[in-house]
Design an enzyme around this catalytic site. Structure first.
Site, short mmCIF file in Angstrom:
data_model
loop_
_atom_site.label_atom_id
_atom_site.label_comp_id
_atom_site.label_asym_id
_atom_site.label_seq_id
_atom_site.Cartn_x
_atom_site.Cartn_y
_atom_site.Cartn_z
N GLY A 286 3.32 -34.56 36.75
CA GLY A 286 3.24 -32.54 37.32
C GLY A 286 3.30 -33.68 38.54
N CYS A 287 3.33 -34.74 39.02
CA CYS A 287 3.24 -34.93 40.53
C CYS A 287 4.91 -35.17 41.14
CB CYS A 287 1.99 -36.04 40.51
SG CYS A 287 0.42 -35.18 40.23
N ALA A 288 4.91 -34.91 42.07
CA ALA A 288 6.39 -35.16 42.95
C ALA A 288 6.06 -37.16 42.69
CB ALA A 288 6.29 -34.96 43.81
N SER A 289 5.01 -37.35 43.82
CA SER A 289 4.29 -38.90 43.68
C SER A 289 3.82 -39.67 42.33
CB SER A 289 3.39 -38.93 44.80
OG SER A 289 3.92 -38.55 46.11
#
Length: 142
Positions: A53-56
């Site tokens: 769920g994290c873009a990074s």
């Protein structure tokens, strides 16, 4: 009045953020906090430790301690996200598993001003990190 180590850490962070004034200074401070994160090993940069769920890229390691507290370590491939990890770790690392699971993270992020200061993508990533920490803590507290 602060009742838990998490509340005390939140009070301290809120005071630090308030002293900095504008968000440009706060972003720089958050990035600096991220530079002080304890490095993870190559093995710890694993799929198992990755936060969804994290873009990074974000990795979190959960380490239960003998006294019922939980230690967290984390890393990211993005400077600002490393800083956000550092903020979250300051809140939660070293606290009791039950306190972590019960803590109102949304209110804390709002108090720090992170809710409105971050892009929706970063905000969602931060929520994913906190959700993972609270899920791990709840499992340990059960």
């Amino acid at each position: 009045m602060s009742t838990s180590p998490i509340d005390a850490a939140l009070d301290e962070l809120a005071d630090e953020f308030e002293m900095l004034g504008d968000w440009e200074e706060r972003y720089r401070y958050v990035i600096e906090l991220g530079k002080d994160l304890e490095p993870l090993t190559a093995e710890e940069h694993s799929e198992e430790n990755k936060v969804r769920g994290c873009a990074s890229q974000v990795w979190l390691v959960t380490e239960p301690q003998g006294d019922g507290t939980v230690r967290f370590r984390g890393d990211s491939d993005a400077h600002i996200v490393s800083g956000l990890i550092a903020v979250v770790l300051r809140l939660y690392s070293g606290a009791q598993a039950g306190d972590i699971a019960a803590f109102d993270a949304s209110a804390a992020m709002a108090r720090l001003g992170l809710s409105e200061a971050l892009s929706s993508q970063r905000s969602n990533g931060l929520k994913s990190m906190v959700a993972r920490i609270q899920r791990d803590a709840a499992a340990l507290a059960a």
